[in-house]
Design an enzyme around this catalytic site. Structure first.
Site, PDB file in Angstrom:
ATOM      1  N   MET A   1     130.277  46.858  16.319  1.00 43.77           N
ATOM      2  CA  MET A   1     131.583  46.241  16.372  1.00 43.77           C
ATOM      3  C   MET A   1     131.996  46.279  18.034  1.00 43.77           C
ATOM      4  O   MET A   1     132.107  47.354  18.476  1.00 43.77           O
ATOM      5  CB  MET A   1     132.444  47.107  15.627  1.00 43.77           C
ATOM      6  CG  MET A   1     132.063  47.042  14.065  1.00 43.77           C
ATOM      7  SD  MET A   1     133.212  47.992  13.144  1.00 43.77           S
ATOM      8  CE  MET A   1     132.438  49.716  13.444  1.00 43.77           C
TER       9      MET A   1
ATOM     10  N   CYS B   1     127.701  36.497  14.861  1.00 47.58           N
ATOM     11  CA  CYS B   1     129.106  36.290  15.214  1.00 47.58           C
ATOM     12  C   CYS B   1     129.402  34.915  15.316  1.00 47.58           C
ATOM     13  O   CYS B   1     128.768  34.182  15.971  1.00 47.58           O
ATOM     14  CB  CYS B   1     129.118  37.139  16.817  1.00 47.58           C
ATOM     15  SG  CYS B   1     130.590  37.022  17.353  1.00 47.58           S
TER      16      CYS B   1
ATOM     17  N   HIS C   1     124.613  39.776   6.596  1.00 47.18           N
ATOM     18  CA  HIS C   1     126.327  39.892   6.259  1.00 47.18           C
ATOM     19  C   HIS C   1     126.394  38.947   5.264  1.00 47.18           C
ATOM     20  O   HIS C   1     126.214  37.600   5.257  1.00 47.18           O
ATOM     21  CB  HIS C   1     127.144  39.473   7.489  1.00 47.18           C
ATOM     22  CG  HIS C   1     128.636  39.653   7.228  1.00 47.18           C
ATOM     23  ND1 HIS C   1     129.254  40.034   8.293  1.00 47.18           N
ATOM     24  CD2 HIS C   1     129.311  39.509   6.035  1.00 47.18           C
ATOM     25  CE1 HIS C   1     130.572  40.037   7.876  1.00 47.18           C
ATOM     26  NE2 HIS C   1     130.696  39.834   6.492  1.00 47.18           N
TER      27      HIS C   1
ATOM     28  N   ASN D   1     125.296  43.931   4.136  1.00 47.87           N
ATOM     29  CA  ASN D   1     126.260  44.111   5.003  1.00 47.87           C
ATOM     30  C   ASN D   1     127.573  43.230   4.648  1.00 47.87           C
ATOM     31  O   ASN D   1     127.452  42.034   4.264  1.00 47.87           O
ATOM     32  CB  ASN D   1     126.371  44.027   6.519  1.00 47.87           C
ATOM     33  CG  ASN D   1     127.602  43.977   7.343  1.00 47.87           C
ATOM     34  OD1 ASN D   1     127.881  43.187   8.153  1.00 47.87           O
ATOM     35  ND2 ASN D   1     128.191  44.971   7.181  1.00 47.87           N
TER      36      ASN D   1
ATOM     37  N   GLY E   1     132.095  44.528   3.596  1.00 45.17           N
ATOM     38  CA  GLY E   1     132.842  44.949   2.499  1.00 45.17           C
ATOM     39  C   GLY E   1     132.966  46.123   1.892  1.00 45.17           C
ATOM     40  O   GLY E   1     133.559  46.672   1.066  1.00 45.17           O
TER      41      GLY E   1
END
Length: 330
Positions: free
Chosen positions: A21, A103, A174, A214, A216
């Site tokens: 992050m 990203c 993700h 990944n 939530g």
């Protein structure tokens, strides 16, 4: 500085990790989290190949041995540059190297890396091949389930198949698509719906691959539920907003017997580390900002955060700020 050492086993499988992050998972946050969980796999912030090749590598990539097991996440699209940086990471002692293919920010897109690379699986495959030729540590990929209108399951499976054929064995997915235009990075973490079932299907159709999910997840109960369908789970924002949720991760996920430190013991264990960096000129608030949510959901958390916020930035502030902050708690 006499610091505790993490438990690290070579070639170990890590069913739980904390996501990379930006402006969050720096070395001070990672060392702090090591007081809470010794076994969970940790990641750096994303570091671009250009920054590594032309910047201060020690400042960008330096870490304490206690932070291991640790993964360097790279941002870039040039296979040769990525290979050079992967070798630097291996030589510095990183346990894995991860390529960011997830990203969606404009800055990342302008550099032709991040989520936009999902539309270029052949280039990602070349990058994987180049990195694996020069390192012995695992090279992994973190990506989305899709981008823009290329969001059907078949697009993701096509991407994974091509990159896996190049030798990648570990994919962190993700479970949201990314919109490359129209949504901010923050909105891309919340607005596109979560589609866990597509990641589960990916594991079913590629059983030979290590598939990590990944998106939530906020509790260890959710982690254990997901481990019925995939090999590992990555937690992102919840790891920063509620770090102590990992207090029993070593016991519940990794089968450790040693009891976790209490929240107060976590802070007290940080004192030698803080003193070390204070002597090197690092400001206290640049480290303690990561501690603010340690008492999240506990009585006194507002007083804890207020005291640190009002005092940690002051000139010559030291660990006594934390000692006094602890006294604000019931």
């Amino acid at each position: 500085m006499n610091l505790p050492t993490s438990i690290v086993t070579s070639n170990q499988v890590y069913p739980l990790s904390i996501a990379p992050m930006m402006d969050r998972t720096d070395r001070h946050y990672r060392y702090f989290m090591r007081q809470i969980t010794r076994r969970t796999l940790l990641y750096t912030e994303m570091v671009t190949t250009a920054a590594i090749l032309h910047g201060d590598q020690e400042q960008l990539l330096g870490f304490s041995p206690e932070e291991k097991p640790l993964v360097l996440q790279l941002g870039g699209d040039n296979p040769n540059h990525l290979a050079t940086c992967a070798k630097i990471a291996e030589d510095m002692g990183y346990d894995q190297v991860n390529l960011n293919v997830g990203c969606p920010s404009d800055r990342v897109q302008n550099g032709n890396f991040g989520a936009c690379l999902m539309a270029q699986p052949e280039l990602v495959a070349k990058a994987v091949e180049a990195m694996q030729k020069v390192v012995n540590i695992p090279v992994t990929i973190k990506h989305r389930i899709g981008i823009d209108d290329q969001d059907k399951y078949e697009y993701m499976a096509h991407f994974v198949r091509i990159v896996a054929n190049a030798g990648c064995q570990h994919f962190i997915v993700h479970a949201r698509k990314a919109w490359l235009q129209g949504l901010s990075p923050k909105e891309n973490r919340t607005i596109p719906p979560l589609r866990y079932e597509e990641v589960h299907r990916l594991k079913q159709e590629f059983p030979q691959l290590f598939i990590e999910i990944n998106g939530g997840f906020k509790t260890l109960a959710e982690v254990k539920d997901q481990l019925q369908f995939v090999d590992a789970v990555m937690i992102g924002r919840a790891a920063y907003d509620h770090p102590y949720l990992f207090a029993t991760a070593d016991q519940e996920i990794y089968g450790e017997k040693t009891p976790p430190l209490t929240r107060q013991e976590v802070i007290e264990a940080m004192y030698p580390y803080l003193e070390y960096w204070l002597q090197k000129g690092v400001k206290l608030n640049s480290m303690t900002r990561h501690f603010l949510e340690l008492f999240a959901r506990q009585p006194g958390t507002k007083a804890w955060k207020r005291y640190i916020s009002e005092n940690a930035h002051l000139t010559h502030a030291g660990v006594e700020v934390l000692e006094q902050a602890l006294k604000q708690l019931p």
